[in-house]
Design a protein around this motif. Sequence first.
Motif, PDB file in Angstrom:
ATOM      1  N   PHE A  77      50.651  39.089  45.237  1.00 16.33           N
ATOM      2  CA  PHE A  77      49.602  40.959  44.257  1.00 16.33           C
ATOM      3  C   PHE A  77      48.785  39.953  43.212  1.00 16.33           C
ATOM      4  CE2 PHE A  77      49.928  42.773  48.258  1.00 16.33           C
ATOM      5  CZ  PHE A  77      49.174  42.214  48.607  1.00 16.33           C
ATOM      6  N   LEU A  78      49.995  40.583  41.782  1.00 17.40           N
ATOM      7  CA  LEU A  78      49.717  39.860  40.530  1.00 17.40           C
ATOM      8  C   LEU A  78      48.861  38.733  40.898  1.00 17.40           C
ATOM      9  CD1 LEU A  78      50.200  39.956  37.744  1.00 17.40           C
ATOM     10  CD2 LEU A  78      52.392  38.542  37.990  1.00 17.40           C
ATOM     11  N   ASP A  79      49.111  36.986  41.933  1.00 21.03           N
ATOM     12  CA  ASP A  79      48.113  36.215  41.978  1.00 21.03           C
ATOM     13  C   ASP A  79      46.452  36.483  42.368  1.00 21.03           C
ATOM     14  OD1 ASP A  79      50.469  34.823  40.317  1.00 21.03           O
ATOM     15  OD2 ASP A  79      51.217  34.010  42.641  1.00 21.03           O
ATOM     16  N   TYR A  80      46.318  37.408  42.874  1.00 25.63           N
ATOM     17  CA  TYR A  80      45.665  37.709  43.800  1.00 25.63           C
ATOM     18  C   TYR A  80      44.529  38.243  42.303  1.00 25.63           C
ATOM     19  CZ  TYR A  80      47.131  37.568  48.704  1.00 25.63           C
ATOM     20  OH  TYR A  80      47.283  36.997  49.576  1.00 25.63           O
ATOM     21  N   SER A  81      45.292  39.489  41.593  1.00 19.21           N
ATOM     22  CA  SER A  81      44.639  40.641  40.777  1.00 19.21           C
ATOM     23  C   SER A  81      44.285  38.903  40.034  1.00 19.21           C
ATOM     24  CB  SER A  81      45.365  41.609  39.883  1.00 19.21           C
ATOM     25  OG  SER A  81      46.412  40.757  39.466  1.00 19.21           O
ATOM     26  N   ILE A  82      45.044  37.952  38.888  1.00 20.83           N
ATOM     27  CA  ILE A  82      44.894  36.814  38.416  1.00 20.83           C
ATOM     28  C   ILE A  82      43.167  36.005  38.806  1.00 20.83           C
ATOM     29  CG2 ILE A  82      45.685  35.009  37.237  1.00 20.83           C
ATOM     30  CD1 ILE A  82      48.387  36.138  37.476  1.00 20.83           C
ATOM     31  N   SER A  83      43.664  35.579  39.758  1.00 19.42           N
ATOM     32  CA  SER A  83      42.153  34.897  40.101  1.00 19.42           C
ATOM     33  C   SER A  83      40.920  35.694  40.645  1.00 19.42           C
ATOM     34  CB  SER A  83      43.263  34.389  41.623  1.00 19.42           C
ATOM     35  OG  SER A  83      43.364  33.741  42.138  1.00 19.42           O
ATOM     36  N   LEU A  84      41.107  37.224  41.111  1.00 22.25           N
ATOM     37  CA  LEU A  84      39.837  37.538  40.808  1.00 22.25           C
ATOM     38  C   LEU A  84      39.428  38.156  39.081  1.00 22.25           C
ATOM     39  CD1 LEU A  84      40.753  40.353  43.856  1.00 22.25           C
ATOM     40  CD2 LEU A  84      38.939  38.899  43.831  1.00 22.25           C
ATOM     41  N   PHE A  85      40.253  38.371  38.446  1.00 23.18           N
ATOM     42  CA  PHE A  85      39.591  38.667  37.234  1.00 23.18           C
ATOM     43  C   PHE A  85      39.100  37.274  36.294  1.00 23.18           C
ATOM     44  CE2 PHE A  85      42.886  42.047  36.580  1.00 23.18           C
ATOM     45  CZ  PHE A  85      42.325  43.142  35.861  1.00 23.18           C
ATOM     46  N   GLU A  86      39.760  36.082  37.159  1.00 22.56           N
ATOM     47  CA  GLU A  86      39.411  35.039  35.939  1.00 22.56           C
ATOM     48  C   GLU A  86      37.648  35.130  37.101  1.00 22.56           C
ATOM     49  OE1 GLU A  86      41.255  31.975  37.387  1.00 22.56           O
ATOM     50  OE2 GLU A  86      43.256  32.556  35.617  1.00 22.56           O
ATOM     51  N   LEU A  87      37.006  35.868  38.070  1.00 23.62           N
ATOM     52  CA  LEU A  87      35.725  35.710  37.892  1.00 23.62           C
ATOM     53  C   LEU A  87      34.671  36.700  37.400  1.00 23.62           C
ATOM     54  CD1 LEU A  87      36.212  35.932  42.329  1.00 23.62           C
ATOM     55  CD2 LEU A  87      35.665  33.947  40.965  1.00 23.62           C
ATOM     56  N   PHE A  88      35.455  37.732  36.010  1.00 19.30           N
ATOM     57  CA  PHE A  88      34.960  38.585  36.015  1.00 19.30           C
ATOM     58  C   PHE A  88      35.768  37.757  34.068  1.00 19.30           C
ATOM     59  CE2 PHE A  88      35.893  40.842  39.535  1.00 19.30           C
ATOM     60  CZ  PHE A  88      33.991  41.236  39.631  1.00 19.30           C
ATOM     61  N   PRO A  89      34.391  37.279  33.438  1.00 14.72           N
ATOM     62  CA  PRO A  89      34.173  36.481  32.609  1.00 14.72           C
ATOM     63  C   PRO A  89      34.364  37.760  31.109  1.00 14.72           C
ATOM     64  CG  PRO A  89      32.124  36.554  32.712  1.00 14.72           C
ATOM     65  CD  PRO A  89      32.848  36.734  34.308  1.00 14.72           C
ATOM     66  N   GLY A  90      35.144  37.425  30.106  1.00 13.80           N
ATOM     67  CA  GLY A  90      35.433  38.833  29.117  1.00 13.80           C
ATOM     68  C   GLY A  90      36.604  39.900  28.912  1.00 13.80           C
ATOM     69  N   HIS A  91      37.542  39.179  30.283  1.00 14.01           N
ATOM     70  CA  HIS A  91      38.244  40.508  30.707  1.00 14.01           C
ATOM     71  C   HIS A  91      39.168  40.129  29.917  1.00 14.01           C
ATOM     72  CE1 HIS A  91      41.295  37.851  32.232  1.00 14.01           C
ATOM     73  NE2 HIS A  91      40.569  37.302  33.293  1.00 14.01           N
ATOM     74  N   ASN A  92      40.000  40.677  29.139  1.00 12.09           N
ATOM     75  CA  ASN A  92      41.166  40.660  28.065  1.00 12.09           C
ATOM     76  C   ASN A  92      43.296  40.580  28.628  1.00 12.09           C
ATOM     77  OD1 ASN A  92      38.796  40.964  26.626  1.00 12.09           O
ATOM     78  ND2 ASN A  92      39.459  43.016  26.001  1.00 12.09           N
ATOM     79  N   TYR A  93      43.027  40.781  30.068  1.00 12.53           N
ATOM     80  CA  TYR A  93      44.634  40.750  30.644  1.00 12.53           C
ATOM     81  C   TYR A  93      45.093  39.535  30.450  1.00 12.53           C
ATOM     82  CZ  TYR A  93      41.720  45.119  31.412  1.00 12.53           C
ATOM     83  OH  TYR A  93      41.130  46.048  31.374  1.00 12.53           O
ATOM     84  N   SER A  94      44.211  37.926  29.967  1.00  9.20           N
ATOM     85  CA  SER A  94      44.711  37.059  30.509  1.00  9.20           C
ATOM     86  C   SER A  94      46.377  36.823  30.137  1.00  9.20           C
ATOM     87  CB  SER A  94      44.603  35.603  29.384  1.00  9.20           C
ATOM     88  OG  SER A  94      43.072  35.491  30.057  1.00  9.20           O
ATOM     89  N   THR A  95      46.734  37.211  28.866  1.00 13.10           N
ATOM     90  CA  THR A  95      48.383  37.118  28.414  1.00 13.10           C
ATOM     91  C   THR A  95      49.192  38.370  29.006  1.00 13.10           C
ATOM     92  OG1 THR A  95      47.006  36.134  25.754  1.00 13.10           O
ATOM     93  CG2 THR A  95      49.347  37.791  25.963  1.00 13.10           C
ATOM     94  N   PHE A  96      48.844  39.081  29.109  1.00 14.88           N
ATOM     95  CA  PHE A  96      49.714  40.271  29.752  1.00 14.88           C
ATOM     96  C   PHE A  96      49.763  40.020  30.851  1.00 14.88           C
ATOM     97  CE2 PHE A  96      49.355  44.019  33.039  1.00 14.88           C
ATOM     98  CZ  PHE A  96      51.219  44.699  31.914  1.00 14.88           C
ATOM     99  N   LEU A  97      48.687  39.072  31.948  1.00 11.97           N
ATOM    100  CA  LEU A  97      48.994  38.991  32.953  1.00 11.97           C
ATOM    101  C   LEU A  97      50.378  38.300  33.098  1.00 11.97           C
ATOM    102  CD1 LEU A  97      45.707  39.149  34.748  1.00 11.97           C
ATOM    103  CD2 LEU A  97      47.521  41.124  35.296  1.00 11.97           C
TER     104      LEU A  97
END
Length: 112
Positions: A77-97
């Motif tokens: 589910f983390l991998d799903y969320s990472i893939s989905l977050f990548e569709l929304f530019p400007g999110h600040n969670y890359s390092t955390f995830l």
Amino acid sequence: MDETNREPVDKTIKTRLYYNSSRAHTRLGNLEDSQALLHEGINWCIESEELHLLPALHYQIGYNYELMGDYAKALEFLDYSISLFELFPGHNYSTFLSEKRSHYLRVLDQPK
């Protein structure tokens, strides 16, 4: 008497209600209730085409699996969320995830 439609016009309200209610259940230790709300929230997002919190809903499911000790499902589910977050530019969670993902992989790689 004129009936009023009680469904909110802003679809994000219902999505946020699912998300925040599920987080409250997680904090109270009601992980099964949290999971049920998260899956309902995902279904609502898809049906209503309200995709803004879809990555966060998937992340929260993964986090619940982490709390349950099921790191394989947490990673899924983390991998799903990472893939989905990548569709929304400007999110600040890359390092955390990515750090969270590395942690899951280390846990899964440990001998049992």
